[in-house]
Design a protein around this motif. Structure first.
Motif, PDB file in Angstrom:
ATOM      1  N   ASP A 142     -17.740 -19.721  30.637  1.00 22.43           N
ATOM      2  CA  ASP A 142     -19.067 -20.311  30.789  1.00 22.43           C
ATOM      3  C   ASP A 142     -20.148 -19.344  30.280  1.00 22.43           C
ATOM      4  OD1 ASP A 142     -21.421 -21.561  31.589  1.00 22.43           O
ATOM      5  OD2 ASP A 142     -20.540 -22.265  33.487  1.00 22.43           O
ATOM      6  N   ALA A 143     -20.426 -19.414  28.985  1.00 24.95           N
ATOM      7  CA  ALA A 143     -21.386 -18.502  28.349  1.00 24.95           C
ATOM      8  C   ALA A 143     -22.795 -18.672  28.919  1.00 24.95           C
ATOM      9  CB  ALA A 143     -21.390 -18.702  26.842  1.00 24.95           C
ATOM     10  N   GLN A 144     -23.172 -19.888  29.294  1.00 28.35           N
ATOM     11  CA  GLN A 144     -24.510 -20.111  29.862  1.00 28.35           C
ATOM     12  C   GLN A 144     -24.682 -19.380  31.187  1.00 28.35           C
ATOM     13  OE1 GLN A 144     -24.783 -24.432  29.838  1.00 28.35           O
ATOM     14  NE2 GLN A 144     -26.467 -24.261  28.355  1.00 28.35           N
ATOM     15  N   ARG A 145     -23.665 -19.425  32.018  1.00 23.53           N
ATOM     16  CA  ARG A 145     -23.758 -18.721  33.305  1.00 23.53           C
ATOM     17  C   ARG A 145     -23.725 -17.210  33.098  1.00 23.53           C
ATOM     18  NH1 ARG A 145     -20.000 -21.384  37.689  1.00 23.53           N
ATOM     19  NH2 ARG A 145     -21.314 -20.209  39.126  1.00 23.53           N
ATOM     20  N   VAL A 146     -22.940 -16.747  32.130  1.00 28.69           N
ATOM     21  CA  VAL A 146     -22.954 -15.320  31.809  1.00 28.69           C
ATOM     22  C   VAL A 146     -24.362 -14.930  31.381  1.00 28.69           C
ATOM     23  CG1 VAL A 146     -22.155 -13.553  30.190  1.00 28.69           C
ATOM     24  CG2 VAL A 146     -20.503 -15.121  31.221  1.00 28.69           C
ATOM     25  N   GLU A 147     -24.941 -15.710  30.492  1.00 25.89           N
ATOM     26  CA  GLU A 147     -26.290 -15.417  29.991  1.00 25.89           C
ATOM     27  C   GLU A 147     -27.321 -15.393  31.117  1.00 25.89           C
ATOM     28  OE1 GLU A 147     -29.166 -17.897  27.226  1.00 25.89           O
ATOM     29  OE2 GLU A 147     -27.475 -17.098  26.061  1.00 25.89           O
ATOM     30  N   SER A 148     -27.112 -16.195  32.163  1.00 21.96           N
ATOM     31  CA  SER A 148     -28.054 -16.244  33.284  1.00 21.96           C
ATOM     32  C   SER A 148     -28.092 -14.937  34.081  1.00 21.96           C
ATOM     33  CB  SER A 148     -27.723 -17.407  34.221  1.00 21.96           C
ATOM     34  OG  SER A 148     -26.555 -17.119  34.985  1.00 21.96           O
ATOM     35  N   LEU A 149     -27.125 -14.073  33.893  1.00 23.73           N
ATOM     36  CA  LEU A 149     -27.078 -12.789  34.597  1.00 23.73           C
ATOM     37  C   LEU A 149     -27.964 -11.727  33.941  1.00 23.73           C
ATOM     38  CD1 LEU A 149     -23.224 -12.606  35.230  1.00 23.73           C
ATOM     39  CD2 LEU A 149     -25.003 -13.276  36.868  1.00 23.73           C
ATOM     40  N   PHE A 150     -28.359 -11.977  32.704  1.00 18.46           N
ATOM     41  CA  PHE A 150     -29.211 -11.040  31.970  1.00 18.46           C
ATOM     42  C   PHE A 150     -30.674 -11.260  32.346  1.00 18.46           C
ATOM     43  CE2 PHE A 150     -25.363 -11.146  29.530  1.00 18.46           C
ATOM     44  CZ  PHE A 150     -25.232  -9.870  29.035  1.00 18.46           C
ATOM     45  N   HIS A 151     -31.461 -10.215  32.233  1.00 17.47           N
ATOM     46  CA  HIS A 151     -32.881 -10.355  32.525  1.00 17.47           C
ATOM     47  C   HIS A 151     -33.501 -11.327  31.515  1.00 17.47           C
ATOM     48  CE1 HIS A 151     -37.121  -9.530  33.019  1.00 17.47           C
ATOM     49  NE2 HIS A 151     -36.787  -9.183  34.255  1.00 17.47           N
ATOM     50  N   PRO A 152     -34.318 -12.275  31.973  1.00 20.69           N
ATOM     51  CA  PRO A 152     -34.896 -13.287  31.082  1.00 20.69           C
ATOM     52  C   PRO A 152     -35.664 -12.704  29.894  1.00 20.69           C
ATOM     53  CG  PRO A 152     -35.291 -13.887  33.367  1.00 20.69           C
ATOM     54  CD  PRO A 152     -34.694 -12.509  33.383  1.00 20.69           C
ATOM     55  N   ALA A 153     -36.366 -11.593  30.071  1.00 23.42           N
ATOM     56  CA  ALA A 153     -37.115 -10.997  28.954  1.00 23.42           C
ATOM     57  C   ALA A 153     -36.168 -10.515  27.858  1.00 23.42           C
ATOM     58  CB  ALA A 153     -37.977  -9.836  29.451  1.00 23.42           C
ATOM     59  N   SER A 191     -33.616  -6.765  42.730  1.00 26.48           N
ATOM     60  CA  SER A 191     -32.585  -7.604  42.108  1.00 26.48           C
ATOM     61  C   SER A 191     -32.021  -6.900  40.884  1.00 26.48           C
ATOM     62  CB  SER A 191     -33.169  -8.952  41.679  1.00 26.48           C
ATOM     63  OG  SER A 191     -33.614  -9.665  42.800  1.00 26.48           O
ATOM     64  N   TRP A 192     -30.720  -7.084  40.667  1.00 31.41           N
ATOM     65  CA  TRP A 192     -30.049  -6.480  39.513  1.00 31.41           C
ATOM     66  C   TRP A 192     -29.854  -7.515  38.416  1.00 31.41           C
ATOM     67  CZ3 TRP A 192     -29.199  -1.450  38.710  1.00 31.41           C
ATOM     68  CH2 TRP A 192     -29.335  -0.599  39.808  1.00 31.41           C
ATOM     69  N   TYR A 193     -30.037  -7.054  37.171  1.00 30.54           N
ATOM     70  CA  TYR A 193     -29.855  -7.891  35.986  1.00 30.54           C
ATOM     71  C   TYR A 193     -29.036  -7.113  34.966  1.00 30.54           C
ATOM     72  CZ  TYR A 193     -33.940 -10.317  37.882  1.00 30.54           C
ATOM     73  OH  TYR A 193     -34.814 -10.975  38.706  1.00 30.54           O
ATOM     74  N   LEU A 194     -28.295  -7.849  34.163  1.00 26.26           N
ATOM     75  CA  LEU A 194     -27.618  -7.218  33.032  1.00 26.26           C
ATOM     76  C   LEU A 194     -28.621  -7.031  31.907  1.00 26.26           C
ATOM     77  CD1 LEU A 194     -24.284  -9.235  32.939  1.00 26.26           C
ATOM     78  CD2 LEU A 194     -24.576  -6.857  33.646  1.00 26.26           C
ATOM     79  N   VAL A 195     -28.426  -5.979  31.138  1.00 31.17           N
ATOM     80  CA  VAL A 195     -29.255  -5.728  29.953  1.00 31.17           C
ATOM     81  C   VAL A 195     -28.379  -5.849  28.711  1.00 31.17           C
ATOM     82  CG1 VAL A 195     -30.694  -4.048  28.746  1.00 31.17           C
ATOM     83  CG2 VAL A 195     -30.781  -4.201  31.230  1.00 31.17           C
ATOM     84  N   TYR A 196     -27.174  -5.325  28.806  1.00 36.22           N
ATOM     85  CA  TYR A 196     -26.267  -5.317  27.663  1.00 36.22           C
ATOM     86  C   TYR A 196     -24.870  -4.988  28.173  1.00 36.22           C
ATOM     87  CZ  TYR A 196     -24.422  -4.106  23.035  1.00 36.22           C
ATOM     88  OH  TYR A 196     -23.684  -4.065  21.885  1.00 36.22           O
ATOM     89  N   ILE A 197     -23.852  -5.558  27.542  1.00 31.38           N
ATOM     90  CA  ILE A 197     -22.464  -5.238  27.885  1.00 31.38           C
ATOM     91  C   ILE A 197     -21.786  -4.782  26.600  1.00 31.38           C
ATOM     92  CG2 ILE A 197     -20.283  -6.056  28.849  1.00 31.38           C
ATOM     93  CD1 ILE A 197     -21.902  -8.345  30.154  1.00 31.38           C
ATOM     94  N   TRP A 198     -21.199  -3.607  26.657  1.00 31.72           N
ATOM     95  CA  TRP A 198     -20.534  -3.048  25.474  1.00 31.72           C
ATOM     96  C   TRP A 198     -19.225  -2.410  25.841  1.00 31.72           C
ATOM     97  CZ3 TRP A 198     -20.517   2.455  25.323  1.00 31.72           C
ATOM     98  CH2 TRP A 198     -21.344   3.075  26.256  1.00 31.72           C
TER      99      TRP A 198
END
Length: 157
Positions: A54-65, A150-157
């Motif tokens: 579910d790429a949309q839900r993964v994307e929802s974990l990143f900070h909106p900006a 609150s915690w947000y993802l910025v990048y996954i590498w």
């Protein structure tokens, strides 16, 4: 008549030292669990959504900006591929993961706040070893930022 002074026997000294060591180990375990525990919900959610594909839900974990910037740079359909270097693992069943390292990134925190005009209070790089049911293994780095608790993802590498 004066009472006899008790001598510390070797046995008593050993018991005291063992007690101190056990308490220190318990304290370190609790501290380590607390420190690592604040990142685990984000990693759990990511791995669950990725496992579902579910790429949309993964994307929802990143900070909106961050997502907004990536959409402007790469377009809506490619955003997730630039945010997450591990999209080829989507749909794979996760057996387990282990957090192996957590690095506070002060320079990245300053850069993030300057770039997005935000007031993040913490920026960390959490390294997790992820093991899949099919025998594959990935060493993943989750860059995360804390904003207003609150915690947000910025990048996954």
């Amino acid at each position: 008549m004066k009472p006899k002074k008790k001598k510390h026997t070797v046995r008593n000294v050993i018991l005291i030292v063992l007690g101190v060591v056990v308490l220190a180990l318990v304290g370190l375990y609790i501290l380590g669990s607390t420190i690592m525990g604040k990142y685990e919900p984000m990693i759990d959610s990511y791995l669950s959504y990725a496992q579902e594909g579910d790429a949309q839900r993964v994307e929802s974990l990143f900070h909106p900006a961050v997502v907004e910037d990536y959409r402007e740079w790469f377009g809506s359909t490619d955003t997730i591929y630039y945010l997450d270097s591990w999209t080829d693992n989507y749909g794979q069943t996760v057996d387990r993961y282990e957090i192996s390292e957590v690095d506070e990134e002060e320079d990245e925190l300053d850069y993030f706040n300057d770039m997005y005009g935000l007031k993040a209070t913490s920026y960390v790089d959490v390294t997790a070893n992820v093991y899949y049911d099919n025998g594959r293994y990935s060493c993943m780095d989750f860059d995360m930022v804390e904003i207003d608790g609150s915690w947000y993802l910025v990048y996954i590498w």
